[in-house]
Design a protein around this motif. Structure first.
Motif, PDB file in Angstrom:
ATOM      1  N   HIS A 154       0.858  -1.190   0.000  1.00  0.00           N
ATOM      2  CA  HIS A 154       0.000   0.000   0.000  1.00  0.00           C
ATOM      3  C   HIS A 154       0.889   1.233   0.000  1.00  0.00           C
ATOM      4  CE1 HIS A 154      -3.733  -2.159   0.929  1.00  0.00           C
ATOM      5  NE2 HIS A 154      -2.934  -2.976   1.601  1.00  0.00           N
ATOM      6  N   GLY A 155       0.559   2.199  -0.858  1.00  0.00           N
ATOM      7  CA  GLY A 155       1.270   3.469  -0.837  1.00  0.00           C
ATOM      8  C   GLY A 155       1.113   4.134   0.521  1.00  0.00           C
ATOM      9  N   LEU A 156       2.195   4.732   1.002  1.00  0.00           N
ATOM     10  CA  LEU A 156       2.216   5.415   2.297  1.00  0.00           C
ATOM     11  C   LEU A 156       2.881   6.765   2.080  1.00  0.00           C
ATOM     12  CD1 LEU A 156       1.751   5.081   5.400  1.00  0.00           C
ATOM     13  CD2 LEU A 156       4.099   4.205   5.514  1.00  0.00           C
ATOM     14  N   HIS A 157       2.148   7.839   2.376  1.00  0.00           N
ATOM     15  CA  HIS A 157       2.655   9.180   2.097  1.00  0.00           C
ATOM     16  C   HIS A 157       2.315  10.158   3.207  1.00  0.00           C
ATOM     17  CE1 HIS A 157       1.624   7.566  -2.068  1.00  0.00           C
ATOM     18  NE2 HIS A 157       2.941   7.617  -2.038  1.00  0.00           N
ATOM     19  N   LEU A 158       3.145  11.189   3.328  1.00  0.00           N
ATOM     20  CA  LEU A 158       2.813  12.344   4.153  1.00  0.00           C
ATOM     21  C   LEU A 158       2.104  13.340   3.245  1.00  0.00           C
ATOM     22  CD1 LEU A 158       6.103  12.887   6.166  1.00  0.00           C
ATOM     23  CD2 LEU A 158       3.928  12.020   7.025  1.00  0.00           C
ATOM     24  N   HIS A 159       0.981  13.870   3.725  1.00  0.00           N
ATOM     25  CA  HIS A 159       0.219  14.855   2.965  1.00  0.00           C
ATOM     26  C   HIS A 159       0.293  16.203   3.663  1.00  0.00           C
ATOM     27  CE1 HIS A 159      -1.957  12.350  -0.119  1.00  0.00           C
ATOM     28  NE2 HIS A 159      -1.316  11.432   0.607  1.00  0.00           N
ATOM     29  N   GLN A 160       0.148  17.267   2.889  1.00  0.00           N
ATOM     30  CA  GLN A 160       0.455  18.623   3.335  1.00  0.00           C
ATOM     31  C   GLN A 160      -0.514  19.218   4.347  1.00  0.00           C
ATOM     32  OE1 GLN A 160       0.619  20.734  -0.347  1.00  0.00           O
ATOM     33  NE2 GLN A 160      -1.599  20.784  -0.617  1.00  0.00           N
ATOM     34  N   GLU A 161      -1.714  18.730   4.420  1.00  0.00           N
ATOM     35  CA  GLU A 161      -2.700  19.272   5.352  1.00  0.00           C
ATOM     36  C   GLU A 161      -2.968  18.258   6.455  1.00  0.00           C
ATOM     37  OE1 GLU A 161      -3.721  22.356   5.128  1.00  0.00           O
ATOM     38  OE2 GLU A 161      -2.792  22.691   3.173  1.00  0.00           O
ATOM     39  N   HIS A 166      -2.766   4.377   1.008  1.00  0.00           N
ATOM     40  CA  HIS A 166      -3.491   4.247  -0.253  1.00  0.00           C
ATOM     41  C   HIS A 166      -3.857   2.790  -0.512  1.00  0.00           C
ATOM     42  CE1 HIS A 166      -2.796   8.404  -1.773  1.00  0.00           C
ATOM     43  NE2 HIS A 166      -1.794   8.342  -0.916  1.00  0.00           N
ATOM     44  N   ALA A 167      -4.840   2.568  -1.394  1.00  0.00           N
ATOM     45  CA  ALA A 167      -5.341   1.227  -1.691  1.00  0.00           C
ATOM     46  C   ALA A 167      -4.330   0.369  -2.445  1.00  0.00           C
ATOM     47  CB  ALA A 167      -6.633   1.316  -2.502  1.00  0.00           C
ATOM     48  N   ASP A 168      -3.509   0.990  -3.272  1.00  0.00           N
ATOM     49  CA  ASP A 168      -2.597   0.263  -4.155  1.00  0.00           C
ATOM     50  C   ASP A 168      -1.141   0.598  -3.821  1.00  0.00           C
ATOM     51  OD1 ASP A 168      -4.817  -0.741  -5.633  1.00  0.00           O
ATOM     52  OD2 ASP A 168      -4.915   1.160  -6.727  1.00  0.00           O
ATOM     53  N   PRO A 169      -0.203  -0.191  -4.353  1.00  0.00           N
ATOM     54  CA  PRO A 169       1.212   0.126  -4.135  1.00  0.00           C
ATOM     55  C   PRO A 169       1.611   1.416  -4.855  1.00  0.00           C
ATOM     56  CG  PRO A 169       0.971  -2.048  -5.178  1.00  0.00           C
ATOM     57  CD  PRO A 169      -0.386  -1.419  -5.104  1.00  0.00           C
ATOM     58  N   ASP A 170       2.578   2.096  -4.319  1.00  0.00           N
ATOM     59  CA  ASP A 170       3.198   3.255  -4.952  1.00  0.00           C
ATOM     60  C   ASP A 170       4.268   2.708  -5.894  1.00  0.00           C
ATOM     61  OD1 ASP A 170       4.801   5.471  -5.582  1.00  0.00           O
ATOM     62  OD2 ASP A 170       4.756   6.268  -3.551  1.00  0.00           O
ATOM     63  N   ASP A 171       4.220   3.114  -7.164  1.00  0.00           N
ATOM     64  CA  ASP A 171       5.229   2.629  -8.117  1.00  0.00           C
ATOM     65  C   ASP A 171       6.570   3.357  -7.965  1.00  0.00           C
ATOM     66  OD1 ASP A 171       4.981   5.103  -9.460  1.00  0.00           O
ATOM     67  OD2 ASP A 171       3.815   4.251 -11.106  1.00  0.00           O
ATOM     68  N   GLU A 172       6.629   4.338  -7.065  1.00  0.00           N
ATOM     69  CA  GLU A 172       7.836   5.102  -6.723  1.00  0.00           C
ATOM     70  C   GLU A 172       8.434   5.848  -7.906  1.00  0.00           C
ATOM     71  OE1 GLU A 172      10.439   2.333  -4.716  1.00  0.00           O
ATOM     72  OE2 GLU A 172       9.282   2.555  -2.869  1.00  0.00           O
ATOM     73  N   LEU A 173       7.626   6.139  -8.930  1.00  0.00           N
ATOM     74  CA  LEU A 173       8.148   6.785 -10.124  1.00  0.00           C
ATOM     75  C   LEU A 173       7.191   7.815 -10.721  1.00  0.00           C
ATOM     76  CD1 LEU A 173      10.499   6.776 -12.189  1.00  0.00           C
ATOM     77  CD2 LEU A 173       9.276   4.991 -13.423  1.00  0.00           C
ATOM     78  N   THR A 174       5.904   7.482 -10.797  1.00  0.00           N
ATOM     79  CA  THR A 174       4.938   8.304 -11.520  1.00  0.00           C
ATOM     80  C   THR A 174       4.512   9.517 -10.701  1.00  0.00           C
ATOM     81  OG1 THR A 174       4.129   6.284 -12.570  1.00  0.00           O
ATOM     82  CG2 THR A 174       2.739   8.238 -12.745  1.00  0.00           C
ATOM     83  N   ASP A 175       4.648  10.702 -11.320  1.00  0.00           N
ATOM     84  CA  ASP A 175       4.250  11.951 -10.697  1.00  0.00           C
ATOM     85  C   ASP A 175       2.758  12.170 -10.976  1.00  0.00           C
ATOM     86  OD1 ASP A 175       5.243  14.290  -9.282  1.00  0.00           O
ATOM     87  OD2 ASP A 175       4.749  15.409 -11.081  1.00  0.00           O
ATOM     88  N   PRO A 176       1.927  12.611 -10.059  1.00  0.00           N
ATOM     89  CA  PRO A 176       2.264  13.191  -8.769  1.00  0.00           C
ATOM     90  C   PRO A 176       2.121  12.248  -7.571  1.00  0.00           C
ATOM     91  CG  PRO A 176       0.014  13.781  -9.274  1.00  0.00           C
ATOM     92  CD  PRO A 176       0.527  12.935 -10.426  1.00  0.00           C
ATOM     93  N   ALA A 177       1.550  11.032  -7.754  1.00  0.00           N
ATOM     94  CA  ALA A 177       1.254  10.218  -6.568  1.00  0.00           C
ATOM     95  C   ALA A 177       1.617   8.735  -6.702  1.00  0.00           C
ATOM     96  CB  ALA A 177      -0.216  10.358  -6.189  1.00  0.00           C
ATOM     97  N   ALA A 223      -0.868   5.226  -6.728  1.00  0.00           N
ATOM     98  CA  ALA A 223      -1.162   4.478  -5.499  1.00  0.00           C
ATOM     99  C   ALA A 223      -2.656   4.306  -5.229  1.00  0.00           C
ATOM    100  CB  ALA A 223      -0.486   5.154  -4.304  1.00  0.00           C
ATOM    101  N   GLY A 224      -3.501   4.816  -6.082  1.00  0.00           N
ATOM    102  CA  GLY A 224      -4.931   4.592  -5.914  1.00  0.00           C
ATOM    103  C   GLY A 224      -5.563   5.497  -4.866  1.00  0.00           C
ATOM    104  N   ARG A 225      -6.786   5.138  -4.517  1.00  0.00           N
ATOM    105  CA  ARG A 225      -7.560   5.986  -3.608  1.00  0.00           C
ATOM    106  C   ARG A 225      -6.973   5.955  -2.189  1.00  0.00           C
ATOM    107  NH1 ARG A 225     -11.282   2.923  -0.675  1.00  0.00           N
ATOM    108  NH2 ARG A 225     -11.329   0.757  -1.367  1.00  0.00           N
ATOM    109  N   ARG A 226      -7.325   6.971  -1.435  1.00  0.00           N
ATOM    110  CA  ARG A 226      -6.900   7.093  -0.041  1.00  0.00           C
ATOM    111  C   ARG A 226      -7.856   6.271   0.818  1.00  0.00           C
ATOM    112  NH1 ARG A 226      -5.756  13.636  -0.045  1.00  0.00           N
ATOM    113  NH2 ARG A 226      -4.561  13.603  -1.987  1.00  0.00           N
ATOM    114  N   ILE A 227      -7.314   5.309   1.572  1.00  0.00           N
ATOM    115  CA  ILE A 227      -8.193   4.418   2.340  1.00  0.00           C
ATOM    116  C   ILE A 227      -8.097   4.614   3.847  1.00  0.00           C
ATOM    117  CG2 ILE A 227      -8.334   2.681   0.523  1.00  0.00           C
ATOM    118  CD1 ILE A 227      -6.252   1.041   2.131  1.00  0.00           C
ATOM    119  N   ALA A 228      -7.052   5.271   4.324  1.00  0.00           N
ATOM    120  CA  ALA A 228      -6.909   5.523   5.767  1.00  0.00           C
ATOM    121  C   ALA A 228      -6.053   6.762   5.960  1.00  0.00           C
ATOM    122  CB  ALA A 228      -6.284   4.322   6.471  1.00  0.00           C
TER     123      ALA A 228
END
Length: 175
Positions: free
Chosen positions: A68-75, A145-156, A159-164
């Motif tokens: 699952h994609g894991l990211h810090l978001h700005q807000e 996110h619901a899906d893995p982050d491909d670690e390449l494609t801009d902007p996200a 990684a799919g929809r935000r699930i948590a």
């Protein structure tokens, strides 16, 4: 703990079991944030002082098995059901997304979270230079996110929809 990845200003660790030979109990958290889906608590995030930064220790359950994609978001706002209130990825330096992107990564890029066959996952991320605000004062959001982050494609990273989402009471200056 065993390092599994290193980024521009952070390191990630898998959590080892607490059996014989373990380093002992973890330091007390400076703050704890609830990680939830649309109304269901699925885990928590502990913010722990770590030298000149903050360690984020994440424990989660009830995910689909896999990456699952894991990211810090700005807000630092997590409003269900879609968590768009968290804004885009934390990117104060204006770089592109992805640890494998030659024009990236930005500071919100974290390695994928692995959920085991029972839907549980644990990870630690050390954010060098991050500082804690007072608990209850959101600064950034941690989003799964619901899906893995491909670690390449801009902007996200596709990684799919935000699930948590969890509201984190911390700030992190641009590096």
């Amino acid at each position: 703990m065993r390092p599994i990845g290193v980024g521009p200003a952070w390191a990630v660790f898998l959590l080892a079991g607490c059996g014989p030979g373990s380093p002992g109990p973890a330091p007390a958290p400076a703050a704890i944030a609830v990680l939830d889906t649309a109304g269901q608590r699925i885990g928590e995030v502990r913010l722990i002082p770590a030298g000149a930064g903050i360690r984020i220790a994440l424990e989660v359950r009830d995910l689909s098995p896999g990456l699952h994609g894991l990211h810090l978001h700005q807000e630092g706002r997590c409003r269900p059901p879609d968590f768009v209130s968290a804004g885009g990825h934390y990117n104060p330096t204006g770089r592109q997304h992805g640890r494998r992107n030659p024009a990236g990564p930005h500071q919100g890029d974290l390695p994928n979270l692995v959920a085991d066959d029972s839907g549980r996952g644990r990870a630690e991320v050390v954010l060098a230079g991050a500082t804690r605000l007072s608990p209850g004062t959101p600064g950034l959001a941690l989003v799964i996110h619901a899906d893995p982050d491909d670690e390449l494609t801009d902007p996200a990273g596709n990684a799919g929809r935000r699930i948590a989402c969890a509201e984190l009471p911390l700030t992190w200056p641009a590096r």
